[in-house]
Every structure is written in structure tokens, then in C-alpha cells.
Write a protein that holds these residues in place. Structure first.
Motif, PDB file in Angstrom:
ATOM      1  N   GLU A 250      19.372  83.361  -4.101  1.00 24.11           N
ATOM      2  CA  GLU A 250      18.463  82.282  -4.634  1.00 24.11           C
ATOM      3  C   GLU A 250      17.049  82.241  -4.279  1.00 24.11           C
ATOM      4  O   GLU A 250      17.009  82.814  -2.935  1.00 24.11           O
ATOM      5  CB  GLU A 250      19.254  80.829  -5.002  1.00 24.11           C
ATOM      6  CG  GLU A 250      20.565  80.911  -5.699  1.00 24.11           C
ATOM      7  CD  GLU A 250      20.984  79.772  -6.172  1.00 24.11           C
ATOM      8  OE1 GLU A 250      20.242  78.628  -6.372  1.00 24.11           O
ATOM      9  OE2 GLU A 250      22.015  79.468  -6.268  1.00 24.11           O
ATOM     10  N   ILE A 251      16.350  81.532  -5.006  1.00 27.18           N
ATOM     11  CA  ILE A 251      14.970  80.918  -4.352  1.00 27.18           C
ATOM     12  C   ILE A 251      15.046  79.686  -4.201  1.00 27.18           C
ATOM     13  O   ILE A 251      15.540  78.590  -5.240  1.00 27.18           O
ATOM     14  CB  ILE A 251      13.852  81.814  -4.890  1.00 27.18           C
ATOM     15  CG1 ILE A 251      13.843  81.174  -6.463  1.00 27.18           C
ATOM     16  CG2 ILE A 251      13.917  83.273  -4.601  1.00 27.18           C
ATOM     17  CD1 ILE A 251      12.687  82.050  -7.039  1.00 27.18           C
ATOM     18  N   ASN A 252      14.306  78.789  -3.338  1.00 24.30           N
ATOM     19  CA  ASN A 252      13.977  77.593  -3.464  1.00 24.30           C
ATOM     20  C   ASN A 252      12.872  77.264  -4.078  1.00 24.30           C
ATOM     21  O   ASN A 252      12.431  78.167  -4.929  1.00 24.30           O
ATOM     22  CB  ASN A 252      14.064  76.964  -1.814  1.00 24.30           C
ATOM     23  CG  ASN A 252      12.838  77.325  -1.131  1.00 24.30           C
ATOM     24  OD1 ASN A 252      11.809  77.855  -1.594  1.00 24.30           O
ATOM     25  ND2 ASN A 252      13.072  76.995   0.283  1.00 24.30           N
ATOM     26  N   ASP A 253      12.408  75.857  -4.386  1.00 26.63           N
ATOM     27  CA  ASP A 253      11.580  75.456  -5.045  1.00 26.63           C
ATOM     28  C   ASP A 253      10.094  76.110  -4.665  1.00 26.63           C
ATOM     29  O   ASP A 253       9.063  76.081  -5.144  1.00 26.63           O
ATOM     30  CB  ASP A 253      11.221  73.814  -4.996  1.00 26.63           C
ATOM     31  CG  ASP A 253      12.509  73.557  -5.611  1.00 26.63           C
ATOM     32  OD1 ASP A 253      12.895  73.852  -6.536  1.00 26.63           O
ATOM     33  OD2 ASP A 253      12.798  72.147  -5.276  1.00 26.63           O
ATOM     34  N   GLU A 254       9.786  76.316  -3.253  1.00 26.18           N
ATOM     35  CA  GLU A 254       8.627  77.059  -2.653  1.00 26.18           C
ATOM     36  C   GLU A 254       8.605  78.798  -2.850  1.00 26.18           C
ATOM     37  O   GLU A 254       7.892  79.277  -2.659  1.00 26.18           O
ATOM     38  CB  GLU A 254       8.426  76.824  -1.627  1.00 26.18           C
ATOM     39  CG  GLU A 254       8.052  75.493  -1.129  1.00 26.18           C
ATOM     40  CD  GLU A 254       9.154  74.463  -1.270  1.00 26.18           C
ATOM     41  OE1 GLU A 254      10.187  74.853  -0.732  1.00 26.18           O
ATOM     42  OE2 GLU A 254       9.030  73.548  -1.885  1.00 26.18           O
ATOM     43  N   GLY A 255       9.704  79.422  -3.542  1.00 25.21           N
ATOM     44  CA  GLY A 255       9.842  80.529  -3.717  1.00 25.21           C
ATOM     45  C   GLY A 255      10.470  81.424  -2.448  1.00 25.21           C
ATOM     46  O   GLY A 255      10.689  82.678  -2.651  1.00 25.21           O
ATOM     47  N   GLN A 295      29.398  68.563  -0.926  1.00 20.33           N
ATOM     48  CA  GLN A 295      28.696  67.550  -1.715  1.00 20.33           C
ATOM     49  C   GLN A 295      27.162  67.231  -1.191  1.00 20.33           C
ATOM     50  O   GLN A 295      26.666  66.705  -1.965  1.00 20.33           O
ATOM     51  CB  GLN A 295      29.511  66.353  -1.533  1.00 20.33           C
ATOM     52  CG  GLN A 295      29.861  65.731  -0.090  1.00 20.33           C
ATOM     53  CD  GLN A 295      30.834  66.347   0.428  1.00 20.33           C
ATOM     54  OE1 GLN A 295      31.425  67.367   0.105  1.00 20.33           O
ATOM     55  NE2 GLN A 295      31.400  65.912   1.574  1.00 20.33           N
ATOM     56  N   ASP A 296      26.871  67.834   0.034  1.00 22.50           N
ATOM     57  CA  ASP A 296      25.354  67.802   0.155  1.00 22.50           C
ATOM     58  C   ASP A 296      24.524  68.699   0.284  1.00 22.50           C
ATOM     59  O   ASP A 296      23.457  68.750   0.712  1.00 22.50           O
ATOM     60  CB  ASP A 296      25.601  67.312   1.897  1.00 22.50           C
ATOM     61  CG  ASP A 296      26.336  66.130   2.299  1.00 22.50           C
ATOM     62  OD1 ASP A 296      26.533  65.122   1.292  1.00 22.50           O
ATOM     63  OD2 ASP A 296      27.277  66.117   3.198  1.00 22.50           O
ATOM     64  N   VAL A 297      24.899  69.788  -0.773  1.00 22.74           N
ATOM     65  CA  VAL A 297      23.855  70.814  -0.766  1.00 22.74           C
ATOM     66  C   VAL A 297      22.874  70.390  -1.473  1.00 22.74           C
ATOM     67  O   VAL A 297      22.767  69.572  -2.322  1.00 22.74           O
ATOM     68  CB  VAL A 297      24.805  72.041  -1.636  1.00 22.74           C
ATOM     69  CG1 VAL A 297      23.883  72.947  -2.169  1.00 22.74           C
ATOM     70  CG2 VAL A 297      25.872  72.438  -1.058  1.00 22.74           C
ATOM     71  N   PRO A 298      21.555  71.080  -1.076  1.00 21.26           N
ATOM     72  CA  PRO A 298      20.436  70.685  -1.550  1.00 21.26           C
ATOM     73  C   PRO A 298      20.460  70.822  -3.081  1.00 21.26           C
ATOM     74  O   PRO A 298      21.192  71.752  -3.788  1.00 21.26           O
ATOM     75  CB  PRO A 298      19.490  71.426  -0.920  1.00 21.26           C
ATOM     76  CG  PRO A 298      20.000  71.720   0.443  1.00 21.26           C
ATOM     77  CD  PRO A 298      21.683  71.976   0.198  1.00 21.26           C
ATOM     78  N   ASN A 299      19.568  70.063  -3.776  1.00 18.70           N
ATOM     79  CA  ASN A 299      19.453  70.364  -5.223  1.00 18.70           C
ATOM     80  C   ASN A 299      18.923  71.516  -5.710  1.00 18.70           C
ATOM     81  O   ASN A 299      19.278  71.938  -6.952  1.00 18.70           O
ATOM     82  CB  ASN A 299      18.804  69.064  -5.711  1.00 18.70           C
ATOM     83  CG  ASN A 299      19.510  67.607  -5.670  1.00 18.70           C
ATOM     84  OD1 ASN A 299      20.629  67.537  -5.633  1.00 18.70           O
ATOM     85  ND2 ASN A 299      18.701  66.560  -5.790  1.00 18.70           N
ATOM     86  N   TRP A 300      18.258  72.232  -5.074  1.00 21.59           N
ATOM     87  CA  TRP A 300      17.503  73.477  -5.510  1.00 21.59           C
ATOM     88  C   TRP A 300      18.603  74.618  -5.569  1.00 21.59           C
ATOM     89  O   TRP A 300      18.395  75.309  -6.405  1.00 21.59           O
ATOM     90  CB  TRP A 300      16.341  73.813  -4.657  1.00 21.59           C
ATOM     91  CG  TRP A 300      16.669  74.505  -3.347  1.00 21.59           C
ATOM     92  CD1 TRP A 300      16.359  73.519  -2.112  1.00 21.59           C
ATOM     93  CD2 TRP A 300      17.314  75.485  -2.841  1.00 21.59           C
ATOM     94  NE1 TRP A 300      16.689  74.179  -1.025  1.00 21.59           N
ATOM     95  CE2 TRP A 300      17.421  75.508  -1.382  1.00 21.59           C
ATOM     96  CE3 TRP A 300      17.487  76.860  -3.307  1.00 21.59           C
ATOM     97  CZ2 TRP A 300      17.844  76.344  -0.466  1.00 21.59           C
ATOM     98  CZ3 TRP A 300      18.199  77.718  -2.693  1.00 21.59           C
ATOM     99  CH2 TRP A 300      18.106  77.583  -0.957  1.00 21.59           C
ATOM    100  N   VAL A 301      19.714  74.337  -4.853  1.00 17.24           N
ATOM    101  CA  VAL A 301      20.646  75.426  -4.954  1.00 17.24           C
ATOM    102  C   VAL A 301      21.631  75.237  -6.179  1.00 17.24           C
ATOM    103  O   VAL A 301      21.975  74.026  -6.669  1.00 17.24           O
ATOM    104  CB  VAL A 301      21.909  75.221  -3.945  1.00 17.24           C
ATOM    105  CG1 VAL A 301      23.122  76.109  -3.883  1.00 17.24           C
ATOM    106  CG2 VAL A 301      21.141  75.333  -2.716  1.00 17.24           C
ATOM    107  N   ASP A 302      21.730  76.399  -7.027  1.00 13.07           N
ATOM    108  CA  ASP A 302      22.343  76.091  -8.346  1.00 13.07           C
ATOM    109  C   ASP A 302      23.854  76.684  -8.303  1.00 13.07           C
ATOM    110  O   ASP A 302      24.676  76.374  -9.298  1.00 13.07           O
ATOM    111  CB  ASP A 302      21.582  77.077  -9.234  1.00 13.07           C
ATOM    112  CG  ASP A 302      20.344  76.111  -9.782  1.00 13.07           C
ATOM    113  OD1 ASP A 302      20.300  74.863 -10.099  1.00 13.07           O
ATOM    114  OD2 ASP A 302      19.093  76.622  -9.763  1.00 13.07           O
TER     115      ASP A 302
END
Length: 547
Positions: A250-255, A295-302
Motif C-alpha cells: 500500500e501507499i500512505n497519503d504522501e505516496g 484497532q489502532d491501525v492508521p486510517n490510510w491503511v485499507d
């Protein structure tokens, strides 16, 4: 050479053999790992066999008579007896643990692994937005990715595109991302010092394909060897963790590229009731790892829960309501997921969609489920209708003369109606048309060269059959007046006419790829026109017909 030296040499060789096995096989040092028990049994068997061989050689030197019997000698050896006994004990623990972890004796616990909430389709699934419809399946994405890679003359001879096209939400847009991989071991040898220089990103709505070049190369991936191989890197950092069978690119919001690595959690016995308890995020560039509770995984993770894991959990939920033996014999009230799934983007998450049908194998669904791949949240919608295979066959029947094949459908909300949406592809795998099929009446099929044209035909079909948006009277809004301005524009290769009427602030969009609207070309400024239209989300009125 003394006996002590021989023993030391033998011990060193044994340790080296164990080290090589661990380096190659990468077993988790964890009693919940099936691989750990298999490795333990193998080592016990190997040590017992080695001890027996040494004993035979030792006694053979003493007694070379005809009466010498290796079999009897092995059975008399204390070390061999102990090894066999230990193998039987460990094997028995493994077998008993497997049985006590199975659904046979834990049907109730398996059935409760997944919590399913009944929900309302029209409330949860909003009206379709073209910006969020993934028009491509994985196979079509691979074609685009390979085509893009072929145009990158500076990299094509050294790298290929991985087959792992992960579907994610990136900046509120459904995309698939895949890293490049080394084209061969020789190409790895000549390029590994700089790492993999790019990844592929495909917009699933517009089909725009980018090769995203990185300032620093990806150094940790599945195509690396030795310590930079992502699985070996994870194992050396977390020797006791049992990672899921799938890790996700995956990529985060910054790529920035990451590997999302779910860690298995076993809730029933030694080996049963698998869910996800922990997630390790590994930066694909520098290898830094961060650990999170699920339950604490960052929101950018899908992607945390794989589609296969989620559908498997639902099958436990649907089939084990009245125990294991009912799921095999009587099968009362047993439901299961259909034989495919797709992905829907909702609320900045990726949800797995699959239909729910009875285990009897009939051709109808009792409803469908959406399962969140980040949180495991599951919603069930009671919508009776055709299974996906029947809808696909119905769509293919509309273009049987062209031989197009349907992709596995998405579920959309069109005018409040649950609707299967699918791409129709030719023999080369290229998307040629789109189809919409009503879930409850799968003989209602609309075909279009574009999504907009397909939806327009489908809405017209619903109107013809007395089903309209928000329960209206069966007709669209109507505008009539003199044309104040008219201008052609080209959008995604299709010609549209934008029309404005006198004394009106509305802009009307006439897509002339729909042959029923092509007569708009006869009109000019000052002519009087009557238009049936529907207000789109963009605020521009989509013209449905020109009476």
C-alpha cells in the motif's frame, strides 16, 4: 581425531543445518504455528534417524558376523527408543490440538467469530458517483500496468510489474498499486544496490496509469533475496509472530510505499479461530517497522483482513448456527458466500462485497454482505435476487454476438435500486462496454459504451417498468425554452453538447454517444427545445431525452 572433537564437529554441523533450515523456511517460533510443530517433528525424526545410523556403524565395526541384525540393534537402543517415544508424544499433541481447535468440537465459538449487523441498503449505499466506481478488475489493471511498463524504456529491460495489484483508497479515489520487481536474478544483482525505483498506480475510475518514480528505491520487497527479502526481514524482527498468508503493498497519503503485514491471532485452541490481532507496517524503502494493535491501525491503511479470510469467517457464521453436523447433513438455515467477491469504496475504506446464498446451490441470493477490510465490520442487507453468475450470464446474453465476457460485478445503488454493474471485455481482456443488471429482476439489462450512457439506459429501463428514483411518477424533469447558447465539448473521447436556455440558470449536458440524443446537432441558438433531464451530483443536468 578424538571422540570429543568428532562430537564438536557433529554438533556444529547440526547447528548449521538447523540454521540453514530456519533461514530458508522461516518458521515462527510459536506453539500456535502449524509449521513450528511440523519443524519440531522433522527435527525429532532426523535426530532419531541419525542416532540410529551412528549406533549401527558403531556396532557393525564390532560384529561383522552373519547374525548381526541392524533392526534389532535399533530397537534395543535407548536413544532411538526415546526419540520414537518423543515423536509419538509430540505427534499426538499436534493431532489432539488440531482436533480440539476444529469446528467439529467448537462450532459455537467459530460461529461467533464474526459479528454481523443487519442494515438498510438505500441508507448505507449512496447513489453512484462516477469518481468512485472502480471500472477495472485486477486482470484489466494488469494489462494497463504492463502496457505502461512497456513504455518506460529506461526501466523495462530491468524490471517487471508485480502481479500484486492491491486495491486501496488513495486521496478518496479507488486505485490499484503494484511495486516493480526485478526481471531476473541477474537484473537483481546489477540493480539491488539502488533498489526498485518505482511503483505502478492505476486510477480505477479514470483508468489513468502512472509509473510513480521514487527519490529512494524500494529496498524491501518480495523480489529481494537474502536479508532484504520482506518475509525474512519480518521474521528476523518478529521471530514469534505468525504473519498472515497475504501481506499487502500500500501507499500512505504522501505516496510512500509500505508493506501492511497482518499478524494472525488464534482464538480457539492451538490452531483454530484465526482472526487478526496485530499489524506490522514496514516502510518498503528503509525497512523501518511499526507495530499496531488491529484497532489502532492508521486510517490510510485499507487492507488488514484479506477477502478470503473475511468470506471464510462469514461462512462459519452462516453455516454453523445449529452446529457442525447440521452444516454437513441437515443444513437447516445454512447460508454461505457466493463463489466470488469484489470491492466497494465507502467512507474512505475498502469493503469486500459478496452475495449470500443457501448451501443447496440454487441460483438466487437471499442478500449480500459488505465487510470492512480494515476493521472487520460486517453488514448484511436483505435483498433477494439473482446470484452474480446469473447476472453475468444475463449481461453476456445481450452481447452474445460480440462474444464479450463479463467481469465479476460490483453492487451499486441506481435510483434506489440494488444494481449489478460490470465491465464487458473482449477476448484480449480489454473493456469494450458496461452493463447494469437489476438484482431482483436480472432480465432487466442495460448496456452502454460508457458508464454514463449505461446508467442512462438503465434508468430509462427502470422508468419503463414503473420504477423511478424516490418513487416519482415515472417521468424525468422537463425544461422547455429557447436556446441561449450551445457548445460542443469532448469529454473522455465522447462529444457532449452543453446547452443553456433563456431565463434559466441550468446547464444541460447532452451526450451524443447516446444515439437517441444525436439530433441535438440539428439545433442552434434561438431554436425552441424541450428536454427531459435528471440533475447530476455535479449540478449539471444530464439530458435523458429530447421529446
Amino acid at each position: 581425531m578424538s571422540k570429543t572433537v568428532k562430537k564438536i564437529i557433529a554438533a556444529v554441523i547440526a547447528l548449521l543445518a538447523v540454521g540453514v533450515y530456519y533461514y530458508v523456511a522461516l518458521p515462527a517460533v510459536n506453539i500456535h504455528s502449524v509449521g513450528f510443530w511440523q519443524c519440531l517433528l522433522f527435527l525429532i525424526a532426523a535426530c532419531t534417524a541419525a542416532g540410529a545410523f551412528v549406533q549401527i556403524r558403531k556396532e557393525a565395526k564390532k560384529d561383522m558376523s552373519v547374525s548381526f541384525r541392524p533392526k534389532d540393534l535399533i530397537l534395543q537402543s535407548r536413544a532411538v527408543k526415546a526419540g520414537i517415544a518423543l515423536f509419538v508424544i509430540v505427534g499426538a499433541i499436534f493431532l489432539v490440538g488440531s482436533l480440539l481447535s476444529s469446528p467439529i468440537v467448537n462450532a459455537g465459538k467459530y460461529q461467533k467469530l464474526l459479528t454481523v449487523e443487519n442494515s438498510d441498503f438505500s441508507r448505507d449505499i449512496k447513489e453512484v458517483s462516477y469518481k468512485t466506481i472502480p471500472l477495472l478488475d485486477k486482470n484489466s489493471a494488469e494489462l494497463l500496468g504492463n502496457r505502461k511498463m512497456g513504455s518506460m524504456v529506461d526501466m523495462v529491460s530491468q524490471f517487471e510489474v508485480s502481479s500484486e495489484y492491491t486495491q486501496i483508497n488513495y486521496q478518496d479515489t479507488p486505485v490499484r498499486v503494484a511495486p516493480l520487481v526485478y526481471a531476473s536474478p541477474i537484473k537483481w544483482l546489477t540493480n539491488q544496490s539502488q533498489g526498485i525505483p518505482a511503483y505502478i498506480r492505476i486510477d480505477m475510475a479514470t483508468q489513468n496509469t502512472e509509473c510513480v518514480k521514487l527519490t529512494e528505491g524500494i529496498r524491501y520487497s518480495e523480489s529481494e533475496y537474502f536479508n532484504r527479502n520482506i518475509y525474512r526481514h519480518l521474521r528476523f524482527h518478529y521471530p514469534t509472530y505468525i504473519f498472515d498468508d497475504q501481506i499487502f503493498f500500500e501507499i500512505n497519503d504522501e505516496g510512500t510505499p509500505y508493506w501492511v503485514c497482518p499478524v494472525k491471532k488464534f482464538n480457539i485452541g492451538l490452531f483454530g479461530g484465526q482472526t487478526i490481532g496485530t499489524v506490522v507496517l514496514c516502510n518498503a524503502i528503509n525497512g523501518e517497522c511499526e507495530e499496531y494493535d488491529v484497532q489502532d491501525v492508521p486510517n490510510w491503511v485499507d487492507k488488514v483482513y484479506s477477502a478470503e479470510l473475511l468470506t471464510g469467517l462469514y461462512n462459519y457464521y452462516g453455516t454453523l448456527k445449529h452446529g457442525f453436523f447440521n452444516s454437513v447433513l441437515g443444513q437447516k438455515d445454512c447460508l454461505q458466500a457466493t463463489n466470488g467477491y469484489n470491492y466497494i469504496a465507502l467512507e474512505d475504506d475498502v469493503w469486500v462485497y459478496t452475495g449470500i446464498t443457501s448451501v443447496s446451490g440454487d441460483q438466487s441470493n437471499v442478500g449480500f454482505v459488505l465487510m470492512n477490510q480494515r476493521t472487520m465490520e460486517t453488514k448484511f442487507y436483505t435483498v433477494e435476487g439473482a446470484i452474480e453468475d446469473s447476472a453475468m450470464s444475463s449481461a453476456e446474453g445481450q452481447v452474445q454476438n460480440l462474444g464479450y465476457r463479463a467481469s465479476f460485478p460490483l453492487l451499486l445503488n441506481i435510483s434506489g435500486e440494488p444494481t449489478y454493474f460490470m465491465a464487458l471485455k473482449d477476448g484480449a481482456g480489454l473493456v469494450k462496454k458496461y452493463a447494469m443488471v437489476n438484482v431482483q429482476k436480472y432480465q432487466w439489462v442495460a448496456i452502454g459504451d460508457t458508464v454514463q450512457e449505461c446508467e442512462k439506459s438503465y434508468v430509462r429501463l427502470l422508468t419503463t417498468n414503473g420504477i423511478t428514483k424516490n418513487g416519482s411518477t415515472g417521468v424525468f424533469d422537463v425544461a422547455e425554452g429557447k436556446i441561449a447558447s450551445i457548445a460542443p465539448v469532448v469529454i473522455e473521447g465522447n462529444t457532449h453538447y452543453y446547452v443553456c436556455l433563456e431565463n434559466s440558470d441550468e446547464i444541460f449536458d447532452v451526450n451524443v454517444s447516446d444515439t437517441t440524443l444525436v439530433e441535438i446537432v440539428k439545433y442552434k441558438v434561438g431554436d425552441t427545445i424541450s428536454i427531459e433531464y435528471e440533475m447530476a451530483e455535479s449540478g449539471i443536468c444530464t439530458v435523458m431525452s429530447i421529446p
